[in-house]
Design an enzyme around this catalytic site. Sequence first.
Site, PDB file in Angstrom:
ATOM      1  N   HIS A   2       0.818  -1.220   0.000  1.00  0.00           N
ATOM      2  CA  HIS A   2       0.000   0.000   0.000  1.00  0.00           C
ATOM      3  C   HIS A   2       0.846   1.261   0.000  1.00  0.00           C
ATOM      4  CE1 HIS A   2      -3.473  -2.468   0.506  1.00  0.00           C
ATOM      5  NE2 HIS A   2      -3.122  -2.888   1.702  1.00  0.00           N
TER       6      HIS A   2
HETATM    7 ZN   LIG Z   1      -3.830  -7.361   2.788  1.00  0.00          ZN
END
Ligand SMILES: [Zn+2]
Length: 356
Positions: A143
Amino acid sequence: MPHRTELYHEVPPTCWPIVYSPDYNITFMGLEKLHPFDAGKWGKVINFLKEEKLIADDLIVQAREATEEDLLVVHTRRYLNKLKWSFVVATITEIPPVLFLPNFLVQRKVLKPLRTQTGGTIMAGKLAIDRGWAINVGGGFHHCSSDKGGGFCAYADITLAIKFLFERVEGVSKATIIDLDAHQGNGHERDFMDDHRVYIMDVYNRYIYPGDGFAKRAIKRKVELDWGTEDTEYLQKVQTHVEGALNESRPDIIIYNAGTDILDGDPLGGLAISPQGIVKRDEAVFRAARSHRIPILMVTSGGYQKRTARIIADSILNLHNLGLIDKELATSEAKNPKVELMIRESILDLTNLSLQ
Ligand SMILES: [Zn+2]
């Protein structure tokens, strides 16, 4: 001219291309227990593998911490400076009490483990090229992008590993990311948006974090799953699309983000894959990599339950039992011409020996 780094040092051929350091694990007065993450899972994976006599301490590769210079290969100085604020790190790691810690403690107890795992992924990139495969027992912070962290991910280790390879290893100019964590890998997607050297396949629960519509534009092969997807459908989709991705992209390296938060009962993943399903999934990816003769780097990424470490260890043992990972096989099957040359030279040595 690339900067001088400690992450590409030579590794003795007696070592497994399995990268780990005790520094991976986050322990701090029980603070780590406030996150649904099992912050000691990496050490537990290693302990299971030792119990099964697959590895020993001196046969694994010790991860080194990525330095600021290493991180600057991808990250902006602006972003790295932001990590000097405890509240920023508390937000990224989703451990709210980190907010109240002085930053020197945040650096030592939270960010250093993550930087060491990041160093581990970069090291495993080179090892994968040299040996045909490598596993970083941590990493997979998918992320995080060059200028933004989130979802427990403070450093963009996947982007870093790929950029290091492109800059430093001759013959590596194309990479394929196979991201099978339950969440969309928006970090590497943002980093490689419009970069034609990197092909991204992403299989994730379409309803959960991060739902990053902009980042989705970077995905070449997008497989969006519904709540509660089970083994049969999941494995069939993984198999079809991994094969399709490799046929379409023909990369020099595969980065496999092997998140285990697809596991049934995971509070964040929302999928219903069995432990055996995870083992079969990893097997399918490694089988495809080997049959296409493409080096593969695996990182363990998300996976938040207590039983996760055992499943990761079982999967690595399964890969070994099937001969998909091995010290000897790794070198003999590697695509890397340098390795093939080494093998030819050693055969030559043997021939000479018998002549003498
Ligand atoms: Zn994940």
